[in-house]
Design a protein around this motif. Structure first.
Motif, PDB file in Angstrom:
ATOM      1  N   MET A   1      -0.754 -23.324  13.573  1.00  0.00           N
ATOM      2  CA  MET A   1      -0.790 -22.056  12.839  1.00  0.00           C
ATOM      3  C   MET A   1      -0.973 -22.313  11.347  1.00  0.00           C
ATOM      4  O   MET A   1      -1.772 -21.689  10.663  1.00  0.00           O
ATOM      5  N   GLU A   2      -0.186 -23.288  10.871  1.00  0.00           N
ATOM      6  CA  GLU A   2      -0.334 -23.673   9.468  1.00  0.00           C
ATOM      7  C   GLU A   2      -1.778 -24.048   9.182  1.00  0.00           C
ATOM      8  O   GLU A   2      -2.362 -23.656   8.174  1.00  0.00           O
ATOM      9  N   ILE A   3      -2.345 -24.807  10.127  1.00  0.00           N
ATOM     10  CA  ILE A   3      -3.714 -25.273   9.925  1.00  0.00           C
ATOM     11  C   ILE A   3      -4.658 -24.092   9.816  1.00  0.00           C
ATOM     12  O   ILE A   3      -5.556 -24.076   8.978  1.00  0.00           O
ATOM     13  N   ILE A   4      -4.444 -23.096  10.664  1.00  0.00           N
ATOM     14  CA  ILE A   4      -5.366 -21.955  10.648  1.00  0.00           C
ATOM     15  C   ILE A   4      -5.296 -21.232   9.311  1.00  0.00           C
ATOM     16  O   ILE A   4      -6.318 -20.920   8.700  1.00  0.00           O
ATOM     17  N   ILE A   5      -4.069 -20.998   8.860  1.00  0.00           N
ATOM     18  CA  ILE A   5      -3.926 -20.253   7.603  1.00  0.00           C
ATOM     19  C   ILE A   5      -4.489 -21.054   6.437  1.00  0.00           C
ATOM     20  O   ILE A   5      -5.331 -20.573   5.669  1.00  0.00           O
ATOM     21  N   TYR A   6      -4.020 -22.313   6.323  1.00  0.00           N
ATOM     22  CA  TYR A   6      -4.494 -23.105   5.194  1.00  0.00           C
ATOM     23  C   TYR A   6      -5.981 -23.381   5.296  1.00  0.00           C
ATOM     24  O   TYR A   6      -6.686 -23.456   4.295  1.00  0.00           O
ATOM     25  N   GLY A   7      -6.438 -23.537   6.553  1.00  0.00           N
ATOM     26  CA  GLY A   7      -7.853 -23.771   6.742  1.00  0.00           C
ATOM     27  C   GLY A   7      -8.680 -22.595   6.237  1.00  0.00           C
ATOM     28  O   GLY A   7      -9.669 -22.770   5.517  1.00  0.00           O
ATOM     29  N   THR A   8      -8.240 -21.392   6.594  1.00  0.00           N
ATOM     30  CA  THR A   8      -8.976 -20.217   6.136  1.00  0.00           C
ATOM     31  C   THR A   8      -8.969 -20.125   4.625  1.00  0.00           C
ATOM     32  O   THR A   8      -9.997 -19.860   3.994  1.00  0.00           O
ATOM     33  N   ILE A   9      -7.790 -20.357   4.046  1.00  0.00           N
ATOM     34  CA  ILE A   9      -7.705 -20.243   2.591  1.00  0.00           C
ATOM     35  C   ILE A   9      -8.598 -21.277   1.927  1.00  0.00           C
ATOM     36  O   ILE A   9      -9.342 -20.977   0.984  1.00  0.00           O
ATOM     37  N   ASN A  10      -8.542 -22.507   2.438  1.00  0.00           N
ATOM     38  CA  ASN A  10      -9.370 -23.558   1.855  1.00  0.00           C
ATOM     39  C   ASN A  10     -10.851 -23.211   1.962  1.00  0.00           C
ATOM     40  O   ASN A  10     -11.630 -23.423   1.035  1.00  0.00           O
ATOM     41  N   SER A  11     -11.202 -22.633   3.116  1.00  0.00           N
ATOM     42  CA  SER A  11     -12.614 -22.294   3.303  1.00  0.00           C
ATOM     43  C   SER A  11     -13.052 -21.218   2.332  1.00  0.00           C
ATOM     44  O   SER A  11     -14.143 -21.275   1.770  1.00  0.00           O
ATOM     45  N   ILE A  12     -12.174 -20.228   2.131  1.00  0.00           N
ATOM     46  CA  ILE A  12     -12.550 -19.165   1.207  1.00  0.00           C
ATOM     47  C   ILE A  12     -12.677 -19.723  -0.208  1.00  0.00           C
ATOM     48  O   ILE A  12     -13.608 -19.366  -0.950  1.00  0.00           O
ATOM     49  N   ILE A  13     -11.768 -20.627  -0.564  1.00  0.00           N
ATOM     50  CA  ILE A  13     -11.860 -21.251  -1.885  1.00  0.00           C
ATOM     51  C   ILE A  13     -13.177 -21.993  -2.020  1.00  0.00           C
ATOM     52  O   ILE A  13     -13.894 -21.870  -3.021  1.00  0.00           O
ATOM     53  N   LEU A  14     -13.515 -22.765  -0.959  1.00  0.00           N
ATOM     54  CA  LEU A  14     -14.781 -23.503  -0.997  1.00  0.00           C
ATOM     55  C   LEU A  14     -15.964 -22.579  -1.187  1.00  0.00           C
ATOM     56  O   LEU A  14     -16.890 -22.857  -1.951  1.00  0.00           O
ATOM     57  N   SER A  15     -15.939 -21.458  -0.453  1.00  0.00           N
ATOM     58  CA  SER A  15     -17.103 -20.575  -0.542  1.00  0.00           C
ATOM     59  C   SER A  15     -17.196 -19.961  -1.930  1.00  0.00           C
ATOM     60  O   SER A  15     -18.287 -19.778  -2.465  1.00  0.00           O
ATOM     61  N   LEU A  16     -16.054 -19.695  -2.529  1.00  0.00           N
ATOM     62  CA  LEU A  16     -16.085 -19.148  -3.882  1.00  0.00           C
ATOM     63  C   LEU A  16     -16.668 -20.155  -4.858  1.00  0.00           C
ATOM     64  O   LEU A  16     -17.482 -19.823  -5.720  1.00  0.00           O
ATOM     65  N   LEU A  17     -16.248 -21.427  -4.669  1.00  0.00           N
ATOM     66  CA  LEU A  17     -16.766 -22.476  -5.546  1.00  0.00           C
ATOM     67  C   LEU A  17     -18.276 -22.571  -5.460  1.00  0.00           C
ATOM     68  O   LEU A  17     -18.961 -22.735  -6.461  1.00  0.00           O
ATOM     69  N   SER A  18     -18.784 -22.510  -4.215  1.00  0.00           N
ATOM     70  CA  SER A  18     -20.204 -22.772  -4.030  1.00  0.00           C
ATOM     71  C   SER A  18     -21.063 -21.583  -4.366  1.00  0.00           C
ATOM     72  O   SER A  18     -22.280 -21.690  -4.444  1.00  0.00           O
ATOM     73  N   LEU A  19     -20.430 -20.435  -4.559  1.00  0.00           N
ATOM     74  CA  LEU A  19     -21.190 -19.201  -4.722  1.00  0.00           C
ATOM     75  C   LEU A  19     -22.168 -19.307  -5.881  1.00  0.00           C
ATOM     76  O   LEU A  19     -23.351 -18.975  -5.758  1.00  0.00           O
ATOM     77  N   GLY A  20     -21.680 -19.807  -7.018  1.00  0.00           N
ATOM     78  CA  GLY A  20     -22.547 -19.870  -8.188  1.00  0.00           C
ATOM     79  C   GLY A  20     -23.767 -20.740  -7.948  1.00  0.00           C
ATOM     80  O   GLY A  20     -24.891 -20.366  -8.270  1.00  0.00           O
ATOM     81  N   PHE A  21     -23.515 -21.914  -7.349  1.00  0.00           N
ATOM     82  CA  PHE A  21     -24.621 -22.830  -7.105  1.00  0.00           C
ATOM     83  C   PHE A  21     -25.622 -22.222  -6.139  1.00  0.00           C
ATOM     84  O   PHE A  21     -26.839 -22.257  -6.367  1.00  0.00           O
ATOM     85  N   ALA A  22     -25.104 -21.644  -5.045  1.00  0.00           N
ATOM     86  CA  ALA A  22     -25.991 -21.059  -4.043  1.00  0.00           C
ATOM     87  C   ALA A  22     -26.806 -19.931  -4.641  1.00  0.00           C
ATOM     88  O   ALA A  22     -28.002 -19.783  -4.360  1.00  0.00           O
ATOM     89  N   LEU A  23     -26.169 -19.117  -5.474  1.00  0.00           N
ATOM     90  CA  LEU A  23     -26.859 -17.973  -6.065  1.00  0.00           C
ATOM     91  C   LEU A  23     -28.029 -18.426  -6.919  1.00  0.00           C
ATOM     92  O   LEU A  23     -29.159 -17.958  -6.775  1.00  0.00           O
ATOM     93  N   THR A  24     -27.733 -19.380  -7.848  1.00  0.00           N
ATOM     94  CA  THR A  24     -28.803 -19.826  -8.727  1.00  0.00           C
ATOM     95  C   THR A  24     -29.943 -20.432  -7.933  1.00  0.00           C
ATOM     96  O   THR A  24     -31.107 -20.199  -8.232  1.00  0.00           O
ATOM     97  N   TYR A  25     -29.594 -21.199  -6.886  1.00  0.00           N
ATOM     98  CA  TYR A  25     -30.682 -21.827  -6.152  1.00  0.00           C
ATOM     99  C   TYR A  25     -31.474 -20.822  -5.349  1.00  0.00           C
ATOM    100  O   TYR A  25     -32.698 -20.871  -5.296  1.00  0.00           O
TER     101      TYR A  25
END
Lengths: 288, 336, 254
Positions: A1-25
């Motif tokens: 359960m911990e994995i699911i929650i932290y996994g989701t949060i980590n994934s959302i953080i990752l997607s936020l990080l990559s957003l700028g790069f993906a957008l410009t490209y």
């Protein structure tokens, strides 16, 4: 359960990080390798404003995001505009800028793990018996908000439509009167601002270290390649894949492996399906 | 208002000496051999000239290592079209393999260095192979990532000495061997690469850089050609890496440092790409410069980056290319 | 020998994204004939060539060359087996002189194994062979033209250079992608003897063309494509009279 929650949060953080790069490209085909350095730049600028100039937290944030956006504009207009189209030169130039910023910051004082930004809200709550702090929840909420607003922006506003037009077919858009240079500098500014935005949200979770500049760059590139350059859905799904993989390795191996996971993801994608999960095939080989 | 334009004409002596049969006089021969000969003589006598400056003698070794790395970058970027953003990858792989052969297998240095070069080259080529059929961007990304990846793997798994590295490598028997090995090999590789590019296969590689669809349509397997080029470049890079490991008698994570990636790129851009001498001269300029900048700490990387960006944006042809052009051609203004 | 089927395409289909570019296309090309492919813009002609020569993998369908399946083989393998192609937008190696452009096909495994080029392969002799090939294609040997940079050649010569690149590999089939496009009437008139010469040398030629009048002077049989589907095949004048072909090019009256 911990994995699911932290996994989701980590994934959302990752997607936020990559957003700028993906957008410009995806809008202007500009690989902005300075993305990670702009991330760190915003963080450090916010810290400077708060601790040296003694501005409030919110004004520091706004000011530093503004500065990063302006930096993005400058990068485009002074440098990228002249080498537009020569993709390799763009990569070298933006990478050189990234190095200049990151190493410059390291030399200028961002050494050691002594700088940090305070979280917006402290405290935590329990979801399914898993402690989740408010800051992380805030990040997820704001991430969703960002996606929603970007979606509405590109679908319903004139400027957003112009961005989508250029993303799909640059020449045709130019013929319709959309200024490609203006859109490119806007997309770079927007990407940089997003980098800065994600920085002020995410950096309070830990300390500000210069290495994060490289790590953010690697993560963004990994997400974009695995998901397929130019595909929104792909980027989202890829961030979940990589995010979960990182949490799993952190749990079962050690926390050093986060970046290794991202890098492996890149190599494996290139071996198995180079266009990424949802990328379009023409991105990869020359059109004949 | 009379309109004028600049006209560039080859010097008489160049036109005369274009075909070998036309050389008849001493001045013609000197024109052709002069620059390379001066370069070789100067380089070979450098250790003797610097006898009284032992610090700078050691710098010559590093200069030659960077020269080799710059040659490999120049070869990949300007002769095949693959931009390698992570030269430190080859250095690290070569260095670590050399350490493995020297320490764990107890092979002497004159076996471990060639062996490490070859094994390192095979290893690097295999790792880079997946991105070869793809567009050049992916090669740049992957080569950028690999040094970072390996640094983190070694750190995380604490293998191969972890953050402390592997110490106790055998060094060269005496400083003169140390120096002259690298100098002679640099000269040999420089002239070998120049000769290699003049062969038909060199032309095919340039064709791949120019227009790879036409090369594919001409019946050539470009993935194989790229593989060959990466192998050659990594051979040179891994050799430099194993040399450095034996020079410092230590192989550690710093072999994957940013310097080894950035200086070859800057050297090639500053000196002029495509001719190999440009990158070599470029590194001969940059390495002493970096010694001066040493007390600035990591700021020197900022300076390299700025110089590099400036040269790219101004689309300059490079110092040596410029000098070459002046040597071979003269300019004059003519009326249109 | 002549009359046997050398190239056979069966049910070739290809889609890009949602757009179906080739739809179940099948045809045969006989050895030694000149086979034309016509169709309005966007009918999938270039994609067809790309699939046959291995630059693009088809979604379904099979391609046979001399009874051997070549579907989805990489371009260099297909060139090695004997099919050469020209590109619609000529892209010679701009930084090299014209004759050096031919060194690259002469370096290929086919040129080296099939032989027939005396001396090609020993150092320096590829240059002489290259100039010989250029002479066959119409470059005057004694002029400076073969030694000019490829970027400086006029378009007629660039097209000939493309053909020379194909000839250097001694192919059995040459596929020409709009080789007459962008040429003036006189340039085409001087190009046609070249095609007839290749025909007489026994090379099978497949020509994708827009310029129907010139094509009809050389072609033995023609196939018409529209929106990725084959709509007619046969003798040139029969195909052009076909109502579906007329509709594709000119539209119908409502």
């Amino acid at each position: 359960m911990e994995i699911i929650i932290y996994g989701t949060i980590n994934s959302i953080i990752l997607s936020l990080l990559s957003l700028g790069f993906a957008l410009t490209y995806s809008i202007s085909r500009l690989p902005n390798f300075a993305h990670g350095s702009l991330f760190i730049l915003t963080g450090y600028a916010t810290w400077l404003f708060m601790n040296r100039l003694l501005l409030g937290y919110l004004p520091s944030i706004l000011l530093s995001i503004l500065i990063t956006a302006i930096a993005g504009l400058l990068i485009y207009n002074l440098i990228l505009k002249r080498i537009r189209g020569m993709e390799i030169s763009e990569i070298i130039a933006t990478y050189a800028i990234a190095l200049a910023i990151i190493e410059g910051l390291r030399w200028g004082g961002l050494r050691g793990a002594v700088h940090s930004l305070p979280p917006f809200v402290s405290g935590s709550l329990m979801i399914f018996d898993v402690p989740v702090d408010y800051q992380r929840l805030l990040i997820c909420a704001l991430a969703l908000f960002t996606y929603l607003s970007l979606y509405i922006f590109t679908k319903y506003t004139k400027l957003g439509l112009a961005l989508r037009g250029i993303a799909q077919d640059e020449r045709a858009s130019m013929m319709l009167g959309i200024d490609s240079d203006l859109v490119a500098s806007l997309s770079l500014a927007l990407g940089s601002a997003l980098a800065g935005f994600s920085a002020v949200l995410i950096l309070p979770l830990g300390n500000i270290v210069v290495e994060a500049g490289y790590n953010v760059l690697i993560s963004s590139i990994a997400v974009c390649i695995v998901g397929g350059l130019g595909s929104w859905v792909g980027t989202l799904i890829a961030s979940f894949l990589i995010g979960y993989a990182q949490i799993l390795t952190e749990r079962f191996l050690s926390s050093h492996f986060q970046m290794v996971v991202a890098l492996f993801a890149i190599i494996i994608t290139l071996i198995i399906k180079p266009s990424g999960l949802f990328g379009k095939q023409k991105e990869l080989e020359e059109r004949v | 208002m009379v309109a004028i334009r600049r006209e560039r004409i080859d010097r008489g002596v160049k036109v005369r000496t274009e075909g070998i049969y036309a050389i008849s006089s001493l001045s013609d021969m000197l024109y052709l051999i002069g620059p390379p000969l001066t370069f070789i003589i100067l380089l070979l006598s450098l250790p003797i000239l610097l006898e009284f400056a032992p610090y700078w003698k050691r710098v010559v070794n590093i200069m030659c290592v960077y020269a080799l790395l710059s040659i490999s970058f120049d070869f990949l970027a300007n002769c095949v079209g693959l931009v390698c953003l992570g030269g430190s990858f080859f250095i690290g792989i070569g260095g670590y393999f050399s350490a493995i052969f020297n320490i764990y297998f107890s092979l002497p240095f004159y076996i471990s260095i060639p062996l490490a070069s070859i094994t390192g080259a095979v290893f690097s080529t295999l790792l880079i192979f997946p991105c070869l059929p793809l567009k050049g961007v992916y090669f740049a990304i992957v080569t950028l990532m690999y040094p970072l990846l390996f640094t983190r793997i070694i750190e995380a798994l604490d293998i191969l000495g972890g953050t402390n590295g592997i110490t106790g490598l055998q060094s060269f028997p005496d400083p003169w061997t140390e120096q002259y090995t690298i100098i002679i090999i640099t000269i040999l590789i420089l002239f070998f690469m120049r000769r290699f590019m003049r062969e038909d296969i060199g032309l095919v590689l340039k064709g791949i850089k120019d227009n790879d669809q036409s090369v594919r349509a001409s019946g050539i397997n470009i993935t194989l050609m790229k593989l060959l080029s990466v192998f050659i470049a990594s051979l040179i890079g891994c050799f430099s890496g194993s040399y450095i490991a034996h020079l410092y008698m230590w192989a550690g994570i710093s072999l994957f440092a940013l310097d080894f990636s950035i200086i070859p790129i800057a050297a090639t851009v500053i000196g002029g790409g495509g001719i190999f001498t440009g990158s070599v001269i470029g590194s001969f300029i940059l390495v002493p410069l970096s010694e001066f900048l040493r007390f600035f700490g990591t700021f020197r990387i900022v300076i390299y980056s700025i110089i590099l960006t400036a040269f790219i944006v101004l689309k300059s042809e490079g110092i040596v290319v410029y000098l070459q052009r002046k040597y071979h051609q003269f300019e004059r203004w003519v009326k249109i | 020998m002549n009359g046997e089927i050398i190239l056979s395409v069966r049910s070739l289909s290809k889609s890009f994204g949602g757009l179906k570019v080739l739809s179940d296309v099948s045809f045969d090309v006989k050895r030694g004939e000149i086979f034309g492919i016509i169709g309005p813009n966007g009918s999938g002609k270039t994609t067809l060539i790309n699939c046959i020569t291995g630059f693009i993998k088809p979604d379904s369908g099979r391609i046979f060359f001399k009874d051997r399946e070549i579907t989805a083989l990489p371009p260099h393998r297909i060139s090695h087996l004997g099919i050469a192609r020209t590109f619609q937008i000529t892209r010679p190696f701009f930084t090299l002189p014209a004759f050096k452009n031919l060194i690259i096909p002469l370096f290929s495994s086919r040129a080296r194994s099939i032989g027939g080029w005396r001396g090609a392969g020993r150092y320096g002799n590829r240059d002489t062979v290259a100039v010989d090939i250029l002479e066959e294609v119409g470059f005057e040997r004694d002029s400076r033209v073969p030694f000019k940079l490829a970027a400086a050649l006029p378009s007629g010569y660039q097209k000939r250079l493309e053909l020379a690149r194909c000839i250097a590999m001694k192919p059995e089939v040459i596929i020409c992608d709009e080789i007459f496009s962008g040429l003036s009437m006189s340039e085409i008139a001087s190009m046609i003897p070249l095609i007839e010469k290749m025909h007489m040398d026994g090379i099978t030629i497949v020509m994708v063309e827009h310029r129907l009048r010139e094509l009809f002077r050389v072609a033995d049989r023609i196939m018409a494509l529209n929106f990725g589907e084959k709509i007619a095949e046969g003798l040139p004048y029969a195909v052009i009279e076909d109502s579906r072909v007329k509709e594709a090019y000119l539209g119908t009256e409502d």
